[in-house]
Design a protein around this motif. Structure first.
Motif, mmCIF file in Angstrom:
data_model
loop_
_atom_site.group_PDB
_atom_site.id
_atom_site.type_symbol
_atom_site.label_atom_id
_atom_site.label_comp_id
_atom_site.label_asym_id
_atom_site.label_seq_id
_atom_site.Cartn_x
_atom_site.Cartn_y
_atom_site.Cartn_z
ATOM 1 N N ALA A 1 0.767 -1.246 0.078
ATOM 2 C CA ALA A 1 -0.004 -0.192 -0.011
ATOM 3 C C ALA A 1 0.869 1.438 -0.100
ATOM 4 O O ALA A 1 0.594 1.981 -0.909
ATOM 5 N N ALA A 2 2.097 1.339 0.843
ATOM 6 C CA ALA A 2 2.963 2.216 0.822
ATOM 7 C C ALA A 2 3.661 2.574 -0.690
ATOM 8 O O ALA A 2 3.798 3.802 -1.062
ATOM 9 N N TYR A 3 3.856 1.591 -1.358
ATOM 10 C CA TYR A 3 4.472 1.656 -2.359
ATOM 11 C C TYR A 3 3.480 2.045 -3.628
ATOM 12 O O TYR A 3 3.965 2.928 -4.424
ATOM 13 N N GLN A 4 2.291 1.578 -3.449
ATOM 14 C CA GLN A 4 1.263 2.090 -4.389
ATOM 15 C C GLN A 4 0.920 3.656 -4.185
ATOM 16 O O GLN A 4 0.714 4.441 -5.181
ATOM 17 N N GLN A 5 1.006 4.229 -2.967
ATOM 18 C CA GLN A 5 0.566 5.521 -2.492
ATOM 19 C C GLN A 5 1.975 6.566 -3.196
ATOM 20 O O GLN A 5 1.421 7.413 -3.540
ATOM 21 N N ALA A 6 3.143 5.953 -3.165
ATOM 22 C CA ALA A 6 4.330 6.521 -3.583
ATOM 23 C C ALA A 6 4.436 6.507 -5.129
ATOM 24 O O ALA A 6 5.158 6.955 -5.707
ATOM 25 N N GLY A 7 3.446 5.636 -5.899
ATOM 26 C CA GLY A 7 3.564 5.444 -7.275
ATOM 27 C C GLY A 7 4.845 4.586 -7.625
ATOM 28 O O GLY A 7 5.149 4.691 -8.836
ATOM 29 N N LYS A 8 5.304 3.696 -6.848
ATOM 30 C CA LYS A 8 6.316 2.836 -7.123
ATOM 31 C C LYS A 8 5.993 1.394 -6.831
ATOM 32 O O LYS A 8 7.083 0.531 -7.073
ATOM 33 N N LEU A 9 4.923 1.026 -6.831
ATOM 34 C CA LEU A 9 4.498 -0.478 -6.753
ATOM 35 C C LEU A 9 5.035 -1.281 -8.106
ATOM 36 O O LEU A 9 4.418 -1.067 -9.116
ATOM 37 N N PRO A 10 5.772 -2.274 -7.846
ATOM 38 C CA PRO A 10 6.376 -3.066 -9.143
ATOM 39 C C PRO A 10 5.185 -3.746 -9.574
ATOM 40 O O PRO A 10 4.281 -4.057 -8.814
ATOM 41 N N ARG A 11 5.138 -4.067 -10.970
ATOM 42 C CA ARG A 11 4.038 -4.408 -11.719
ATOM 43 C C ARG A 11 4.373 -5.707 -11.935
ATOM 44 O O ARG A 11 5.212 -6.173 -12.775
ATOM 45 N N VAL A 12 3.631 -6.787 -11.369
ATOM 46 C CA VAL A 12 3.911 -8.082 -11.586
ATOM 47 C C VAL A 12 3.487 -8.758 -12.871
ATOM 48 O O VAL A 12 4.131 -9.951 -13.087
ATOM 49 N N SER A 13 2.899 -8.100 -13.798
ATOM 50 C CA SER A 13 2.773 -8.445 -15.229
ATOM 51 C C SER A 13 4.085 -8.238 -15.993
ATOM 52 O O SER A 13 4.007 -8.788 -17.084
ATOM 53 N N ARG A 14 4.932 -7.608 -15.491
ATOM 54 C CA ARG A 14 6.086 -7.403 -16.278
ATOM 55 C C ARG A 14 7.328 -8.087 -15.592
ATOM 56 O O ARG A 14 7.152 -9.020 -14.638
ATOM 57 N N LEU A 15 8.263 -8.182 -16.572
ATOM 58 C CA LEU A 15 9.488 -9.121 -16.186
ATOM 59 C C LEU A 15 10.432 -8.223 -15.119
ATOM 60 O O LEU A 15 10.901 -7.310 -15.174
ATOM 61 N N LEU A 16 10.051 -8.726 -13.733
ATOM 62 C CA LEU A 16 10.891 -8.262 -12.477
ATOM 63 C C LEU A 16 12.067 -8.896 -12.172
ATOM 64 O O LEU A 16 12.405 -10.086 -12.463
ATOM 65 N N ARG A 17 13.074 -8.283 -11.816
ATOM 66 C CA ARG A 17 14.394 -8.875 -11.203
ATOM 67 C C ARG A 17 14.247 -9.592 -9.943
ATOM 68 O O ARG A 17 13.844 -8.572 -8.943
ATOM 69 N N PHE A 18 14.690 -10.659 -9.611
ATOM 70 C CA PHE A 18 14.669 -11.111 -8.264
ATOM 71 C C PHE A 18 15.992 -11.761 -8.159
ATOM 72 O O PHE A 18 16.273 -12.720 -8.301
ATOM 73 N N GLU A 19 17.096 -10.787 -7.830
ATOM 74 C CA GLU A 19 18.288 -11.199 -7.628
ATOM 75 C C GLU A 19 18.682 -11.579 -6.196
ATOM 76 O O GLU A 19 19.342 -12.573 -5.992
ATOM 77 N N ASN A 20 18.184 -10.631 -5.300
ATOM 78 C CA ASN A 20 18.311 -11.140 -3.990
ATOM 79 C C ASN A 20 17.429 -10.482 -3.101
ATOM 80 O O ASN A 20 16.799 -9.236 -3.592
ATOM 81 N N GLN A 21 16.987 -10.752 -1.882
ATOM 82 C CA GLN A 21 15.957 -10.049 -1.016
ATOM 83 C C GLN A 21 16.230 -8.606 -0.380
ATOM 84 O O GLN A 21 15.491 -8.120 -0.031
ATOM 85 N N ILE A 22 17.498 -8.444 -0.559
ATOM 86 C CA ILE A 22 17.920 -7.214 0.062
ATOM 87 C C ILE A 22 17.785 -6.020 -0.991
ATOM 88 O O ILE A 22 17.373 -5.085 -0.966
ATOM 89 N N VAL A 23 18.580 -6.374 -2.232
ATOM 90 C CA VAL A 23 18.594 -5.481 -3.218
ATOM 91 C C VAL A 23 17.138 -5.439 -3.876
ATOM 92 O O VAL A 23 16.858 -4.220 -4.347
ATOM 93 N N ASP A 24 16.614 -6.261 -4.149
ATOM 94 C CA ASP A 24 15.027 -6.198 -4.851
ATOM 95 C C ASP A 24 13.826 -6.676 -3.726
ATOM 96 O O ASP A 24 13.102 -7.222 -4.322
ATOM 97 N N LEU A 25 14.249 -6.115 -2.764
ATOM 98 C CA LEU A 25 13.073 -6.309 -1.715
ATOM 99 C C LEU A 25 11.698 -5.955 -2.214
ATOM 100 O O LEU A 25 10.545 -6.539 -2.209
ATOM 101 N N GLN A 26 11.526 -4.654 -2.680
ATOM 102 C CA GLN A 26 10.226 -4.125 -3.181
ATOM 103 C C GLN A 26 9.795 -5.307 -4.393
ATOM 104 O O GLN A 26 8.395 -5.609 -4.306
ATOM 105 N N ASN A 27 10.525 -6.075 -5.210
ATOM 106 C CA ASN A 27 9.947 -7.029 -6.218
ATOM 107 C C ASN A 27 9.669 -8.163 -5.451
ATOM 108 O O ASN A 27 8.282 -8.838 -5.709
ATOM 109 N N TYR A 28 10.158 -8.638 -4.573
ATOM 110 C CA TYR A 28 9.940 -9.822 -3.551
ATOM 111 C C TYR A 28 8.660 -9.599 -2.947
ATOM 112 O O TYR A 28 7.713 -10.283 -3.004
#
Length: 527
Positions: free
Chosen positions: A385-412
């Protein structure tokens, strides 16, 4: 009659003669034996017969045995040198906000038990400004207080390789030097640089630090046992694992592998309990049991590159899980990580191999977060909800990067939010089907894009309370990720690197809890 008497007299005389002859022979023999032997002539070999009386049970140095002959005085043996008493030195450490007992022990290379014993602590509760005694042996103290003296040829420099997007100004700022200083050190005529170019950065020398005062306390009482860490080595994921993780424990269903002397051994029972709890949670959610057995390798140090930032890694086909248990994190964070990795293993063998990374990572995050529901970690719904309000919520329909849980926390977390929405809206059976097929149209009667739109609409409709400024959360996630990437790029486990690693971990945990003030405070300590 006269003849008979004559014969008897003759016999007596003969007997007397024989007796006197024997007596004379004995006397002469004794005389010869007792007479001192003459000195042998030069060149003539001499044989000396020496009678050595055997010592008796009562024969001691200077005493006489039963033979009446004085016994030889034994040569005294060389007394062994006494083993020097181990000396423990103590330095004083003042607890800072966010410190943990295990974190302090790790940074000084000692065990938690040793630190607790040195301070008469019955638990692991500590508080800011508390003074702790750190027990160190002589070698550890010398390593801690030594100040290396650079040779005349050495100076404070690092070599930096230019990457895409770099500018001379940005590089100078990151190393706290000026552009002119870099240009001078590299004989540059302009600020134009190229990818792959190696630059010498004249890093200023660190300010002198006060040498901690140590008091020598030799004592006969046992001192706390220190964890031996003469050199730091990363944990491995391949090779001969029986050598890297020689000790084993655990019930029949799974086996824990670890190395004694590292942090994992001190709390191996807690790891076993977390595995049992995590798997029970997953199996209860999907009402199916994972068949067969599996192995968990408990890493007492950070993983070797390129997995240094990972806290858990699963090889489902091999039924192996690697779990970082090096004293960082909290009990809730560790439970989340273990449950997440167990979810990868469970889904592979119960649902089937995943259709895509979205389903795989989203399911693992969802199971990990529901396993610690009620903790002080930011719930998935609040985070998204916080990411959506900030306009930064990742779109799961796109190809997201899942490198590791620290760097790509928002995608996970976005993937976890989406899976949470699917399971709560449509149930576990449908998600189980889409996990292995990826066919959203057949399973849900809608495309991935349509389901994503419905999920975002649900987030906005529910208006979850957010206890922090959404933009600040987005910024903190990005900064923590970048800092980890920079600080652990060439992690060798030096004392300074371990200290920074501990500070970073405190910032990471504060981020997961939404404590953004502590995040900023800890990151500022690293600048």
């Amino acid at each position: 009659m006269i003849e008979e008497k004559s014969i008897r007299r003759k016999d007596i005389l003969v007997g007397l003669a024989i007796g006197l002859g024997v007596l004379l022979f004995v006397l002469v023999s004794v005389f010869l034996l007792l007479r001192p032997s003459p000195e042998p002539e030069s060149g003539t070999p001499a044989v000396t017969l020496t009678f050595v009386p055997l010592p008796t049970a009562t024969g001691m140095s200077g005493e006489t045995g039963t033979t009446g002959v004085p016994l030889p005085t034994p040569t005294p043996g060389v007394e062994p040198s006494p083993t020097p008493t181990s000396v423990t030195y103590y330095i004083t450490y003042t607890v800072k906000s966010g410190d943990t007992l295990s974190g302090i022990a790790y940074s000084y290379g000692i065990s938690v038990a040793a630190l607790a014993a040195a301070n008469d602590l019955s638990g692991d509760v500590i508080y800011p400004d508390q003074e702790l005694r750190i027990p160190l042996d002589e070698a550890a103290l010398a390593a801690l207080t030594a100040t290396p003296t650079p040779s005349a040829e050495e100076s404070n420099k690092v070599v930096y390789t230019v990457k895409a997007g770099d500018t001379l100004g940005a590089i100078a700022k990151s190393y706290n030097v000026t552009v002119d200083e870099i240009m001078t050190a590299n004989n540059l005529d302009s600020d134009v640089i190229r990818i792959g170019q190696k630059l010498t950065i004249p890093v200023p020398p660190p300010p002198p630090t006060d040498t901690p005062t140590a008091t020598s306390t030799p004592t006969a009482t046992p001192t706390p046992t220190m964890t031996p860490t003469p050199t730091w080595e990363p944990s491995t994921l391949d090779g001969d694992l029986s050598v890297a993780y020689p000790e084993t424990a655990g019930p029949q269903r799974f086996t824990l592998h670890y190395r004694a002397g590292l942090y994992g051994i001190e709390n191996i029972d807690a790891v076993q309990a977390m595995v049992v709890k995590g798997m029970a949670h997953i199996e209860a959610t999907f009402r199916a049991t994972l068949p067969g057995t599996f192995d968990i390798y408990v890493a007492g140090t950070a993983f070797a590159a390129p997995h240094t930032l990972q806290r858990g890694i699963t090889l489902p086909a091999e039924r192996r899980i690697f779990f970082l248990h090096d004293g960082t994190g909290t009990a809730e964070d560790q439970q989340y990580t273990l449950t997440r990795e167990l979810a990868h293993l469970y889904a592979w063998h119960v649902f089937g191999p995943p259709a895509s990374t979205l389903e795989r990572e989203g399911f693992a995050v969802y199971m990990g977060m529901t396993a610690i529901a009620g903790s002080d970690h930011i719930p998935l719904k609040t985070f998204c909800a916080a990411y959506q309000q900030a306009g930064k919520l990742p779109r799961v329909s796109r190809l997201l990067r899942f490198e590791n849980q620290i760097v790509d926390l928002q995608n996970y977390y976005a993937a976890g939010c989406f899976v949470e929405y699917l399971i709560e809206t449509y149930g576990t059976n449908k998600f189980r089907a889409v996990y292995r097929s990826g066919d959203y149209e057949s399973v849900y009667g809608a495309s991935l894009e349509a389901l994503e739109a419905a999920w975002i609409a649900d987030i906005e409709a529910n208006a979850v309370p957010i206890p922090f400024e959404p933009g600040a959360l987005v910024n903190a996630v990005a900064v923590v990720g970048r800092t980890y990437t920079t600080r652990l790029a060439n992690f060798r486990g030096t004392a300074a690197q371990r200290s920074a690693y501990q500070t970073l971990d405190v910032a990471r945990i504060a981020l997961l809890k939404g404590d953004l003030a502590t995040v900023n405070e800890k990151l500022a300590e690293l600048r």
